[in-house]
Design an enzyme around this catalytic site. Structure first.
Site, PDB file in Angstrom:
ATOM      1  N   ASN A   9       0.876  -1.168   0.000  1.00 32.96           N
ATOM      2  CA  ASN A   9       0.000   0.000   0.000  1.00 32.96           C
ATOM      3  C   ASN A   9       0.918   1.224   0.000  1.00 32.96           C
ATOM      4  O   ASN A   9       1.454   1.598   1.032  1.00 32.96           O
ATOM      5  CB  ASN A   9      -0.897  -0.031   1.243  1.00 32.96           C
ATOM      6  CG  ASN A   9      -1.788   1.187   1.349  1.00 32.96           C
ATOM      7  OD1 ASN A   9      -1.858   1.993   0.422  1.00 32.96           O
ATOM      8  ND2 ASN A   9      -2.463   1.327   2.480  1.00 32.96           N
ATOM      9  N   LYS A  11       0.144   4.227  -0.463  1.00 32.69           N
ATOM     10  CA  LYS A  11      -0.524   5.423   0.064  1.00 32.69           C
ATOM     11  C   LYS A  11      -0.208   6.634  -0.838  1.00 32.69           C
ATOM     12  O   LYS A  11      -0.043   6.460  -2.050  1.00 32.69           O
ATOM     13  CB  LYS A  11      -0.125   5.660   1.523  1.00 32.69           C
ATOM     14  CG  LYS A  11      -0.347   4.411   2.379  1.00 32.69           C
ATOM     15  CD  LYS A  11      -0.214   4.631   3.855  1.00 32.69           C
ATOM     16  CE  LYS A  11      -0.435   3.322   4.590  1.00 32.69           C
ATOM     17  NZ  LYS A  11      -0.366   3.453   6.044  1.00 32.69           N
ATOM     18  N   HIS A  97      -9.693   1.271   4.449  1.00 33.31           N
ATOM     19  CA  HIS A  97      -8.448   1.444   5.207  1.00 33.31           C
ATOM     20  C   HIS A  97      -8.726   2.394   6.369  1.00 33.31           C
ATOM     21  O   HIS A  97      -9.518   3.329   6.241  1.00 33.31           O
ATOM     22  CB  HIS A  97      -7.355   2.010   4.289  1.00 33.31           C
ATOM     23  CG  HIS A  97      -6.016   1.994   4.936  1.00 33.31           C
ATOM     24  ND1 HIS A  97      -5.642   2.947   5.848  1.00 33.31           N
ATOM     25  CD2 HIS A  97      -4.983   1.119   4.857  1.00 33.31           C
ATOM     26  CE1 HIS A  97      -4.425   2.664   6.294  1.00 33.31           C
ATOM     27  NE2 HIS A  97      -4.002   1.554   5.705  1.00 33.31           N
ATOM     28  N   GLU A  99      -7.181   4.797   7.510  1.00 33.39           N
ATOM     29  CA  GLU A  99      -6.960   6.215   7.205  1.00 33.39           C
ATOM     30  C   GLU A  99      -8.174   6.802   6.493  1.00 33.39           C
ATOM     31  O   GLU A  99      -8.525   7.969   6.695  1.00 33.39           O
ATOM     32  CB  GLU A  99      -5.675   6.382   6.365  1.00 33.39           C
ATOM     33  CG  GLU A  99      -4.440   6.128   7.212  1.00 33.39           C
ATOM     34  CD  GLU A  99      -3.242   5.570   6.463  1.00 33.39           C
ATOM     35  OE1 GLU A  99      -3.204   5.627   5.220  1.00 33.39           O
ATOM     36  OE2 GLU A  99      -2.323   5.068   7.143  1.00 33.39           O
ATOM     37  N   GLU A 169      -5.888  -4.798  10.489  1.00 34.74           N
ATOM     38  CA  GLU A 169      -4.852  -3.797  10.747  1.00 34.74           C
ATOM     39  C   GLU A 169      -5.176  -3.066  12.044  1.00 34.74           C
ATOM     40  O   GLU A 169      -5.983  -2.113  12.029  1.00 34.74           O
ATOM     41  CB  GLU A 169      -4.802  -2.781   9.598  1.00 34.74           C
ATOM     42  CG  GLU A 169      -4.489  -3.401   8.260  1.00 34.74           C
ATOM     43  CD  GLU A 169      -3.875  -2.378   7.317  1.00 34.74           C
ATOM     44  OE1 GLU A 169      -2.763  -2.634   6.848  1.00 34.74           O
ATOM     45  OE2 GLU A 169      -4.491  -1.324   7.077  1.00 34.74           O
ATOM     46  N   GLY A 175       2.018   2.370  10.842  1.00 37.45           N
ATOM     47  CA  GLY A 175       2.983   3.465  10.698  1.00 37.45           C
ATOM     48  C   GLY A 175       3.636   3.874  12.001  1.00 37.45           C
ATOM     49  O   GLY A 175       4.309   4.888  12.070  1.00 37.45           O
ATOM     50  N   SER A 215       2.983  -2.005  10.491  1.00 36.30           N
ATOM     51  CA  SER A 215       4.424  -2.080  10.729  1.00 36.30           C
ATOM     52  C   SER A 215       5.044  -3.438  10.394  1.00 36.30           C
ATOM     53  O   SER A 215       5.953  -3.894  11.077  1.00 36.30           O
ATOM     54  CB  SER A 215       4.748  -1.670  12.169  1.00 36.30           C
ATOM     55  OG  SER A 215       4.347  -0.330  12.394  1.00 36.30           O
TER      56      SER A 215
HETATM   57  P1  PGA Z   1       2.514   0.405   7.712  1.00 39.94           P
HETATM   58  O1  PGA Z   1       1.062   0.616   7.047  1.00 39.94           O
HETATM   59  O2  PGA Z   1       3.060  -0.885   7.178  1.00 39.94           O
HETATM   60  O3  PGA Z   1       3.292   1.610   7.313  1.00 39.94           O
HETATM   61  O4  PGA Z   1       2.285   0.327   9.212  1.00 39.94           O
HETATM   62  C1  PGA Z   1       0.202  -0.466   6.864  1.00 39.94           C
HETATM   63  C2  PGA Z   1      -1.084   0.000   6.233  1.00 39.94           C
HETATM   64  O5  PGA Z   1      -1.562   1.081   6.584  1.00 39.94           O
HETATM   65  O6  PGA Z   1      -1.661  -0.677   5.356  1.00 39.94           O
END
Ligand code: PGA
Length: 254
Positions: A9, A11, A97, A99, A169, A175, A215
């Site tokens: 992803n 982003k 997601h 976000e 998640e 993140g 992460s």
């Molecule tokens: P990350 O993000 O691996 O940077 O923690 C995962 C995600 O949001 O899909």
């Protein structure tokens, strides 16, 4: 065995030059996927077509959208419809997601509409669920995630559900550099599978891939993916570094 999937992803990152370089390095590497392994690349919308051209049908690799709109078409300036995605050959789309849920106020009901639209256009939703930290601390994460699945997915038939890829998640791990422990991930994935089993029976529950996200790094992917109910990962930050993502792909169960 259900599919083992490494999903990137990206982003809102990378210029087109950087995106092409990253993709070429991944595609030119010595990765060998078996027929149960898949790599999904969720790239920013402007790169869907060039990324598809670069991937060029490479066995086991597909390009995905990061989002779509919850209405089929019309006067929604700036939005992207599933029909548009389908018309450029996209067969996968991340839905819900955290976000999107948090910064764009996407509700479970809106996500159910997106899932329906995707399925109407033969696009496989990569449906994200997961709890924020306070919910985990109150020990109500199981109920929270069950409600997310119930509201957005459980109106589907078993056949429709089989087109969905799930991604668990935990928001507190995205993140942040803070991964769920292998035990926490396995426990939640097994819970999610049991909820699906209750609604759809074991054949359906066992056919669905559940990815872990939050992460995932080159250094921890092997251990996390090794858990029986973890079928790969949805990877943000580490998917922007070719060698890291290549190593994550190589950590998928064989
Ligand atoms: P990350 O993000 O691996 O940077 O923690 C995962 C995600 O949001 O899909």
């Amino acid at each position: 065995m259900r599919k083992q999937i490494a999903a990137a992803n990206w982003k809102m990152n990378l210029t087109i030059q950087q995106a092409k370089e990253l993709l070429k390095e991944i595609l030119d590497s010595d990765i060998k996927l078996n027929d149960k392994q898949q790599v999904i690349l969720a790239v920013p919308a402007p790169y869907l077509i060039p990324a598809t051209e670069l991937v060029n049908g490479k066995e086991g690799f597909v390009v995905a959208a990061q989002n779509c709109y919850f209405k089929p078409n019309g006067a929604y300036t700036g939005e992207i419809s599933v029909e548009m995605l389908r018309s450029i050959g996209i067969n996968y789309c991340i839905i819900g997601h955290s976000e999107r849920r948090e910064y764009f106020s996407e509700s479970n009901e809106m996500l159910a509409e997106k899932v329906n639209l995707c399925l109407n256009y033969q696009i496989n939703p990569i449906f994200c669920c997961g709890e924020p930290l306070p919910i985990r601390e109150q020990n109500s994460h199981n109920e929270f995630v069950r409600a997310q699945l119930q509201s957005s997915l459980f109106h589907l038939t078993a056949e429709q559900l089989k087109a969905v890829i799930l991604a668990y998640e935990p928001i507190w791990a995205i993140g942040t550099g803070k991964t769920a422990t292998t035990e926490q991930a396995q426990e939640m994935h097994s819970f999610i599978r049991s909820v699906m089993e209750t609604h759809y029976g074991s054949e359906t529950a066992n056919a669905i891939s559940i990815l872990y996200g939050g992460s995932v790094k080159a250094g921890n992917a092997g251990e996390i993916f090794n858990s029986p109910d973890v079928d790969g990962g949805l990877v943000g930050g580490a998917s922007l570094v070719a060698q890291d993502f290549i190593s994550i792909i190589k950590s998928l169960k064989k």
